[in-house]
Design an enzyme around this catalytic site. Structure first.
Site, PDB file in Angstrom:
ATOM      1  CG  HIS A  69      -0.176   0.114   2.519  1.00 45.20           C
ATOM      2  ND1 HIS A  69       0.292   1.309   3.018  1.00 45.20           N
ATOM      3  CD2 HIS A  69       0.191  -0.828   3.418  1.00 45.20           C
ATOM      4  CE1 HIS A  69       0.913   1.104   4.157  1.00 45.20           C
ATOM      5  NE2 HIS A  69       0.875  -0.188   4.430  1.00 45.20           N
ATOM      6  CD  GLU A  98       1.758  -5.261   8.069  1.00 47.25           C
ATOM      7  OE1 GLU A  98       1.920  -6.481   7.828  1.00 47.25           O
ATOM      8  OE2 GLU A  98       2.575  -4.385   7.726  1.00 47.25           O
TER       9      GLU A  98
END
Length: 219
Positions: free
Chosen positions: A24, A122
């Site tokens: 990201h 994550e």
């Protein structure tokens, strides 16, 4: 951690797969933690969205992907359900900044579907920036993302007392790798996070013996 990295991994299997790995773009938590020394336990970093610099990185990456012709070959985009990853996915693979675009727009422009998958998020636990908002809330903000693979509306995986072990992150990555090989698509883009991608690539290299360049094994 400032760059929206994109790397291509070609994996040998009975049917060749091409996986485009995308971290990201810069999130507000990156700015707060690295520049303003905010504590990672801060609730104001909850499900962090992209920073202004992150939005610019998405715009630059989108331009490169359009110029490369990858939108004509990528059949599926798989995204983490954390806000910063979904903003990156929509920004890059929908060709415009506005996240509130319709499914009709995607079909009319022959764009790859975007699927949210809990398994590629994550490292979980302890830090609010890695705790996701409810799917019912995010579905309104991201109508072009398919959330059907996510079972729980609220974040049932994130724990406030402890951080997920790195070996458990790697295990998630290996499960995802096996799952991706069973998909019918030949070329897939994966929009995820630094620790998850690093631990997955290390596990593929160290546990499965897949040759991966050293430069791909670092954050």
């Amino acid at each position: 951690m400032d760059l929206c990295g994109a790397k291509t991994l070609r994996l040998s299997s009975p049917n060749l797969k091409i996986l485009h790995l995308v971290r990201h773009a810069q999130g507000i938590h990156n700015v707060e933690l690295e520049e303003h020394r905010e504590k990672p336990e801060s609730e104001k970093l909850f499900d962090a969205h992209l920073s202004p610099k992150g939005l610019q990185q998405v715009s630059e990456r989108r331009k490169k992907i359009h110029e490369s012709g990858l939108l004509n070959t990528i059949e599926l985009v798989i995204t983490s359900p954390l806000c910063r990853a979904m903003e990156t996915s929509i920004g890059i693979f929908r060709g415009q900044e506005d996240i509130n675009i319709s499914d009709d727009f995607s079909k009319a422009n022959n764009l790859p579907p975007i699927l949210a998958l809990e398994n590629i998020r994550e490292r979980m636990g302890l830090y609010p920036c890695d705790r996701r908002a409810s799917i019912s809330t995010r579905r309104t903000c991201f109508p072009d993302i398919d959330f059907t693979m996510i079972e729980s509306d609220e974040d049932a995986l994130w724990q406030d007392k402890e951080r997920e072990k790195l070996e458990d992150v790697a295990t998630r990555g290996l499960h995802f790798y096996t799952w991706s090989l069973e998909r019918p698509e030949k070329e897939i883009a994966i929009v995820s996070h630094g620790i998850f991608l690093q631990q997955t690539l290390r596990a593929l290299h160290e546990k499965l013996g897949i040759p991966i360049e050293d430069s791909h094994l670092t954050r």
